[in-house]
Design an enzyme around this catalytic site. Structure first.
Site, PDB file in Angstrom:
ATOM      1  N   ASP A 193       6.195  -5.488   1.468  1.00 30.06           N
ATOM      2  CA  ASP A 193       5.892  -4.229   0.509  1.00 30.06           C
ATOM      3  C   ASP A 193       6.876  -4.066  -0.628  1.00 30.06           C
ATOM      4  O   ASP A 193       8.106  -4.361  -0.211  1.00 30.06           O
ATOM      5  CB  ASP A 193       6.080  -2.921   1.506  1.00 30.06           C
ATOM      6  CG  ASP A 193       5.523  -1.621   0.693  1.00 30.06           C
ATOM      7  OD1 ASP A 193       4.342  -1.565   0.463  1.00 30.06           O
ATOM      8  OD2 ASP A 193       6.405  -0.698   0.521  1.00 30.06           O
ATOM      9  N   HIS A 239      -5.991  -1.417   0.173  1.00 27.98           N
ATOM     10  CA  HIS A 239      -5.527  -0.099   0.208  1.00 27.98           C
ATOM     11  C   HIS A 239      -5.051   0.752  -0.825  1.00 27.98           C
ATOM     12  O   HIS A 239      -5.283   2.177  -0.659  1.00 27.98           O
ATOM     13  CB  HIS A 239      -4.950   0.125   1.530  1.00 27.98           C
ATOM     14  CG  HIS A 239      -3.459   0.043   1.455  1.00 27.98           C
ATOM     15  ND1 HIS A 239      -3.170  -1.524   1.341  1.00 27.98           N
ATOM     16  CD2 HIS A 239      -2.206   0.735   1.428  1.00 27.98           C
ATOM     17  CE1 HIS A 239      -1.783  -1.304   1.209  1.00 27.98           C
ATOM     18  NE2 HIS A 239      -1.234  -0.193   1.256  1.00 27.98           N
ATOM     19  N   ASP A 240      -4.501   0.251  -1.731  1.00 27.19           N
ATOM     20  CA  ASP A 240      -3.858   0.968  -2.864  1.00 27.19           C
ATOM     21  C   ASP A 240      -5.031   1.102  -4.207  1.00 27.19           C
ATOM     22  O   ASP A 240      -5.058   2.167  -5.101  1.00 27.19           O
ATOM     23  CB  ASP A 240      -2.600   0.668  -3.560  1.00 27.19           C
ATOM     24  CG  ASP A 240      -1.704   0.471  -2.399  1.00 27.19           C
ATOM     25  OD1 ASP A 240      -1.416   1.719  -1.522  1.00 27.19           O
ATOM     26  OD2 ASP A 240      -0.750  -0.217  -2.309  1.00 27.19           O
ATOM     27  N   GLU A 298       3.861  -8.354  -1.967  1.00 22.57           N
ATOM     28  CA  GLU A 298       3.441  -7.486  -2.927  1.00 22.57           C
ATOM     29  C   GLU A 298       4.302  -7.505  -4.313  1.00 22.57           C
ATOM     30  O   GLU A 298       5.391  -6.999  -4.305  1.00 22.57           O
ATOM     31  CB  GLU A 298       3.470  -5.768  -2.291  1.00 22.57           C
ATOM     32  CG  GLU A 298       2.511  -5.088  -3.264  1.00 22.57           C
ATOM     33  CD  GLU A 298       2.637  -3.640  -2.904  1.00 22.57           C
ATOM     34  OE1 GLU A 298       2.060  -2.933  -3.700  1.00 22.57           O
ATOM     35  OE2 GLU A 298       3.716  -3.304  -2.388  1.00 22.57           O
ATOM     36  N   ASP A 344       2.924  -6.121   8.169  1.00 19.32           N
ATOM     37  CA  ASP A 344       3.477  -5.615   6.832  1.00 19.32           C
ATOM     38  C   ASP A 344       4.933  -5.326   7.015  1.00 19.32           C
ATOM     39  O   ASP A 344       5.301  -4.515   8.061  1.00 19.32           O
ATOM     40  CB  ASP A 344       2.759  -4.338   6.793  1.00 19.32           C
ATOM     41  CG  ASP A 344       2.679  -3.910   5.110  1.00 19.32           C
ATOM     42  OD1 ASP A 344       3.683  -4.073   4.459  1.00 19.32           O
ATOM     43  OD2 ASP A 344       1.409  -3.589   4.671  1.00 19.32           O
TER      44      ASP A 344
HETATM   45  C1  NOJ Z   1       2.986  -0.329  -1.464  1.00 20.32           C
HETATM   46  C2  NOJ Z   1       2.048   0.160  -0.360  1.00 20.32           C
HETATM   47  O1  NOJ Z   1       0.735  -0.670  -0.521  1.00 20.32           O
HETATM   48  C3  NOJ Z   1       1.451   1.634  -0.555  1.00 20.32           C
HETATM   49  O2  NOJ Z   1       0.252   2.016   0.058  1.00 20.32           O
HETATM   50  C4  NOJ Z   1       2.882   2.369  -0.483  1.00 20.32           C
HETATM   51  O3  NOJ Z   1       2.493   3.839  -0.821  1.00 20.32           O
HETATM   52  C5  NOJ Z   1       3.844   2.017  -1.477  1.00 20.32           C
HETATM   53  N1  NOJ Z   1       4.179   0.554  -1.412  1.00 20.32           N
HETATM   54  C6  NOJ Z   1       5.100   2.529  -0.723  1.00 20.32           C
HETATM   55  O4  NOJ Z   1       5.569   1.766   0.600  1.00 20.32           O
END
Ligand code: NOJ
Ligand code: CA
Length: 523
Positions: free
Chosen positions: A194, A319-320, A258, A92
């Site tokens: 990210d 994970h989000d 992402e 990542d």
């Molecule tokens: C996306 C990530 O997947 C998330 O977990 C994170 O809090 C934010 N970007 C900030 O890096």
């Protein structure tokens, strides 16, 4: 491109040294599971040093290993051990921001004349002391924090502990070139990037327009349309730079972005003639409700809008965003199976999240156990993201096979007896067995791996498509039986494992929430 990828949130994957935290050696110990499942590549959430204000997404050294996870030797060993099993490792990359403890930021905030002052986004507060502009953080509240030491404010699109880098600065770009090379030279297969669409901001820091009632949900939530702090056209220049950098390596490397952007924007992230991302996450898809018409529309629009040669990526959990078995399927196992069949048979790269393969749902995390800063900050209005981050249940024993029975894991385990890898592995009718069969058939069949996508006419509540020349996929996404006309062939996989090799002559009947893949002889 025909790979099946798998996201490892390593803090919750496998704990090798009984401290309640998953680690790199833990992953090595579970590579056999991934090989057996048929996974081609894994994406690890950040492995780098972090004060963990945002669990690894606040990096304090981009070329290091967080001691909770092990050492650089452990990562080298993981890459090598995965390699012998035909599994490649993606890391990542977090270019939008650093930790406020990163030496770059410590220097930057030390004085207005500091060598790295311009590496971050600094601006004067307004005369009345209010923030330099109206931007809000995607984690809520103003995107600016005043720094009494130098009298200016710094920008952060997330927590105040995550100051945003200034991507207009050539030295920042060069520093990231070095970081990318550092990891590529260690043998990683590429990066998940990210918030790839956010890194560069309007050079003039103009106010975002105030949201109107015609704007989308996100704009309503933030009270503004994020036109000046996200999706700036100049971001593409940076992505092209990264692409040409990784293209210089002998081994093909993957950039997986992402990209939480509307479908109308997504195609731009693949670049002109394929000179940007190899894969871009489709947020309209992952955020959609689990309804036939809604998902079909998104897939058709994606297929229509991507440039020639571009390859979609499909994912249901991360994970989000929580786990799809709960979010989409309401923990109804028929729907879980249907969603897996969908993810693994659309045209594109499926990215499974750890636990998807066993249909693992969200785990309730009590307020006292919450670790996600967003849950801690916004509870009881929002529980944060912990419910989708709890440890992987490997076995139905205390500790779940994740850690030792007497160790308290960093987040609570769910009901490990109800859903675990070991039990499903020995059950040919389990969700895990279905996932493995789907991946195996996909590997065998060029149609399912790389064949084109074409929607087929189908009754209401049924989504049907062709892959390549011969394979059809039919999903009955409703509570009643469905009959699909004009199909001939043989069933190859069905969601409940029955009806294998059953011939289809003229029409196909499906039970509620049943899905099938078949091969036709007449189309
Ligand atoms: C996306 C990530 O997947 C998330 O977990 C994170 O809090 C934010 N970007 C900030 O890096
Ligand atoms: Ca550990």
């Amino acid at each position: 491109m025909s790979a099946v990828l798998y996201q490892i949130y390593q803090r919750s994957f496998a704990d090798s040294n009984a401290d309640g935290i998953g680690d790199l050696r833990g992953i090595i110990g579970r590579l056999d599971h991934l090989e057996w499942l048929g996974i081609d590549g894994v994406w690890l959430s950040p492995v780098t040093r972090s004060p963990n204000a945002d669990w690894g997404y606040d990096v304090s050294d981009f070329c290091s290993i967080e001691p909770d996870f092990g050492t650089m030797e452990d990562l080298d060993l993981l890459i090598a051990e995965a390699g012998t099993r035909g599994i490649r490792v993606l890391l990542d990359l977090v270019p939008n921001h650093t930790s406020d403890q990163h030496p770059w930021f410590l220097d930057s905030r030390s004085s207005r004349g500091a060598a790295r002052r311009d590496w971050y986004v600094w601006a004067d507060p307004k005369d009345d002391g209010s923030p330099p502009n109206n931007w809000v953080s995607s984690f809520g509240g103003p995107a600016w924090t005043p720094d009494p030491g130098t009298g200016q404010s710094y920008l952060h699109n997330h927590l105040a502990e995550q100051p945003d880098l200034n991507w207009w600065n050539e030295e920042v770009r060069a520093a990231f070139d070095e970081i990318i090379r550092f990891w590529c030279d260690r043998g990683v297969a590429g990066f998940r990037i990210d918030v790839c669409n956010v890194i560069i901001k309007d050079a003039e820091l103009r106010d975002n327009p105030v949201a109107t009632e015609d704007d989308d949900f996100e704009a309503q939530l933030f009270g503004q349309r994020s036109v000046y702090n996200t999706n700036r056209p100049e971001v593409h220049e940076v992505i092209r730079r990264w692409r040409s950098l990784v293209d210089d390596y002998r081994e093909p490397l993957i950039l997986l972005g992402e990209t939480p952007v509307p479908l109308s924007e997504l195609s731009h992230y693949y670049g002109n003639g394929g000179d940007e991302l190899h894969l871009a996450f489709n947020f309209p898809f992952i955020s959609a409700s689990f309804e036939c018409g809604v998902l079909r529309e998104i897939v058709e629009q994606t297929e229509a809008s991507l440039p020639p040669g571009a390859w979609p990526a499909w994912t249901g959990s991360n994970h989000d965003m929580f786990r799809f078995p709960t979010r989409w399927a309401g923990d109804d196992v028929r729907k879980v199976r249907l969603a897996l069949l969908m993810l693994l048979s659309l045209r594109g790269t499926p990215v499974l999240y750890q636990g998807d393969e066993i249909g693992l749902g969200n785990t309730k995390v009590e307020h006292a156990d919450m670790r996600d800063p967003l849950g801690v900050r916004y509870w009881p209005y929002y529980d944060g993201r912990d419910a989708g981050r709890t440890p992987m249940p490997w076995r139905g024993v205390p500790g779940g096979g994740f850690t030792e029975p007497d160790v308290r894991p960093w987040l609570p385990l769910g009901d490990v007896a109800a859903c675990n890898v070991e039990r499903q592995r020995s059950d040919p009718g389990s969700v895990l067995s279905l996932a493995r069969t789907l991946i195996a058939v996909r590997r065998e069949e060029p149609d399912l791996r790389t064949g084109s996508y074409r929607s087929l006419a189908a009754p209401d509540g049924v989504w049907a498509w062709m892959r390549g020349d011969r394979h059809f996929v039919v999903l009955n996404m409703k509570d009643t039986r469905a009959v699909v006309p004009h199909l001939d062939g043989t069933l190859r996989i069905t969601t409940d494992g029955s009806r294998l090799d059953e011939p289809v002559r003229g029409e196909l009947a499906l039970a509620p929430w049943e899905g099938v893949i078949g091969a036709t002889t007449t189309r």
